[in-house]
Design a protein around this motif. Sequence first.
Motif, PDB file in Angstrom:
ATOM      1  N   GLN A 187       0.682  -1.346  -0.167  1.00 40.15           N
ATOM      2  CA  GLN A 187      -0.244  -0.028  -0.160  1.00 40.15           C
ATOM      3  C   GLN A 187       0.991   1.024  -0.214  1.00 40.15           C
ATOM      4  N   ARG A 188      -0.279   2.944  -0.540  1.00 38.90           N
ATOM      5  CA  ARG A 188       1.337   3.628  -0.687  1.00 38.90           C
ATOM      6  C   ARG A 188      -0.014   4.464  -1.386  1.00 38.90           C
ATOM      7  N   GLU A 189       0.616   5.692  -0.892  1.00 41.46           N
ATOM      8  CA  GLU A 189       0.207   7.169  -1.299  1.00 41.46           C
ATOM      9  C   GLU A 189       0.414   7.377  -2.290  1.00 41.46           C
ATOM     10  N   LEU A 190      -0.885   7.821  -2.294  1.00 40.17           N
ATOM     11  CA  LEU A 190      -0.146   8.819  -4.385  1.00 40.17           C
ATOM     12  C   LEU A 190      -0.375   9.949  -4.686  1.00 40.17           C
ATOM     13  N   GLU A 191       1.044  10.978  -5.712  1.00 40.46           N
ATOM     14  CA  GLU A 191       0.733  12.391  -5.510  1.00 40.46           C
ATOM     15  C   GLU A 191      -0.248  12.999  -6.446  1.00 40.46           C
ATOM     16  N   LEU A 192      -0.018  13.650  -6.901  1.00 37.03           N
ATOM     17  CA  LEU A 192      -1.380  13.743  -7.794  1.00 37.03           C
ATOM     18  C   LEU A 192       0.244  15.250  -8.794  1.00 37.03           C
ATOM     19  N   ASP A 193       0.461  15.053  -9.961  1.00 34.53           N
ATOM     20  CA  ASP A 193       1.240  15.453 -10.881  1.00 34.53           C
ATOM     21  C   ASP A 193       0.383  16.543 -10.713  1.00 34.53           C
ATOM     22  N   ALA A 194       1.080  17.386 -11.676  1.00 34.72           N
ATOM     23  CA  ALA A 194       0.741  19.261 -12.101  1.00 34.72           C
ATOM     24  C   ALA A 194      -0.592  19.168 -12.441  1.00 34.72           C
ATOM     25  N   ASP A 195      -1.186  18.032 -13.625  1.00 39.98           N
ATOM     26  CA  ASP A 195      -1.726  18.281 -13.764  1.00 39.98           C
ATOM     27  C   ASP A 195      -3.434  17.491 -13.307  1.00 39.98           C
ATOM     28  N   GLY A 196      -3.226  17.125 -12.412  1.00 40.94           N
ATOM     29  CA  GLY A 196      -4.346  16.867 -10.629  1.00 40.94           C
ATOM     30  C   GLY A 196      -4.315  14.934 -11.495  1.00 40.94           C
ATOM     31  N   VAL A 197      -3.456  14.596 -12.033  1.00 40.86           N
ATOM     32  CA  VAL A 197      -3.436  13.006 -12.181  1.00 40.86           C
ATOM     33  C   VAL A 197      -2.763  12.449 -11.308  1.00 40.86           C
ATOM     34  N   PRO A 198      -2.851  11.269 -10.532  1.00 40.37           N
ATOM     35  CA  PRO A 198      -2.328  10.514  -9.723  1.00 40.37           C
ATOM     36  C   PRO A 198      -1.547   9.487 -10.069  1.00 40.37           C
ATOM     37  N   GLN A 199      -0.032   9.893  -9.776  1.00 41.69           N
ATOM     38  CA  GLN A 199       1.034   8.547 -10.453  1.00 41.69           C
ATOM     39  C   GLN A 199       1.229   7.746  -9.767  1.00 41.69           C
ATOM     40  N   LEU A 200       1.527   6.663 -10.560  1.00 37.82           N
ATOM     41  CA  LEU A 200       1.377   5.730  -9.560  1.00 37.82           C
ATOM     42  C   LEU A 200       3.387   5.101  -9.564  1.00 37.82           C
ATOM     43  N   GLY A 201       3.660   5.382 -10.996  1.00 36.90           N
ATOM     44  CA  GLY A 201       5.323   4.935 -10.959  1.00 36.90           C
ATOM     45  C   GLY A 201       5.408   3.474 -11.848  1.00 36.90           C
TER      46      GLY A 201
END
Length: 114
Positions: free
Chosen positions: A96-110
């Motif tokens: 499990q991990r928390e997701l960050e949003l990119d500059a466009d608001g899209v969650p980045q999964l890596g």
Amino acid sequence: MTLIYKILSRAEWASAQAAGRFDGSAVDLADGFIHLSAADQAQETAAKWFSGQADLVLLGVEAEGLGEALKWEASRGGALFPHLYRPLLTHEVVSQRELELDADGVPQLGVLSA
């Protein structure tokens, strides 16, 4: 081992952890199964369904451990997506991990393991 993924809100995950099971988000409950994604599908799922949403968590689940309740069914563009026809038990979550949003608001999964 094949990892599949579920994106959900931090609040949904906290409720699931308290209950020991995740019965599904609103769309899961409406459709009668828990929507999951394979590693190569998860980022597109995040962009399509979760853009602009903060406080998201990415869960990794071992597909083989879900047994016959997991069905791979045609969905977006005819691709086979994993659908779970029972609650997801919290002990079945292997990452499990928390997701960050990119500059466009899209969650980045890596990079995800398949």
